[in-house]
Design an enzyme around this catalytic site. Structure first.
Site, short mmCIF file in Angstrom:
data_model
loop_
_atom_site.label_atom_id
_atom_site.label_comp_id
_atom_site.label_asym_id
_atom_site.label_seq_id
_atom_site.Cartn_x
_atom_site.Cartn_y
_atom_site.Cartn_z
N CYS A 118 27.05 52.26 56.22
CA CYS A 118 25.71 52.61 55.76
C CYS A 118 24.78 52.95 56.94
CB CYS A 118 25.16 51.43 54.94
SG CYS A 118 23.40 51.48 54.61
N CYS B 2 21.47 51.12 57.03
CA CYS B 2 21.72 49.72 57.42
C CYS B 2 21.76 49.61 58.94
CB CYS B 2 23.02 49.21 56.83
SG CYS B 2 23.08 49.21 55.03
#
Length: 102
Positions: free
Chosen positions: A30, A33
């Site tokens: 991600c 993230c």
């Protein structure tokens, strides 16, 4: 450094914690993230026992993500006295995460 939270330590580290716990639901693939990760680490370093910071890899612990309705990552949740009291989805400024802990 933020601690890794799994099914094995979730109850002890989060639900039974006497201090607030900020949890970052994330995944290795991600990109947002990865953008948020340095902020999470900063907060963990600044905790000084006032709160805990943990990370839950949604690929390793999908049942925890499902239990708390995490549909998008990064999702950051704050738990106090074993209950989720605040939630943020996406990359947000450090100040917003700090406000969630107060």
């Amino acid at each position: 450094m933020a601690m890794e939270i799994t099914m094995d330590n979730f109850e002890q580290e989060v639900l039974n914690s006497d201090i607030p716990v900020m949890i970052d639901f994330w995944a290795t693939w991600c990109m947002p993230c990865k953008m948020l990760a340095p902020v999470i680490e900063e907060l963990a370093e600044e905790a000084h026992g006032a709160y805990k910071v943990g990370k839950i890899d949604v690929d390793k612990s999908p049942s925890l993500a499902a239990q708390f309705g995490v549909m998008n990552i990064p999702t950051v949740m704050v738990f106090k006295k074993g209950k989720a009291v605040d939630k943020s989805v996406g990359v947000v400024p450090k100040s917003q995460l700090e406000a969630m802990l107060k």
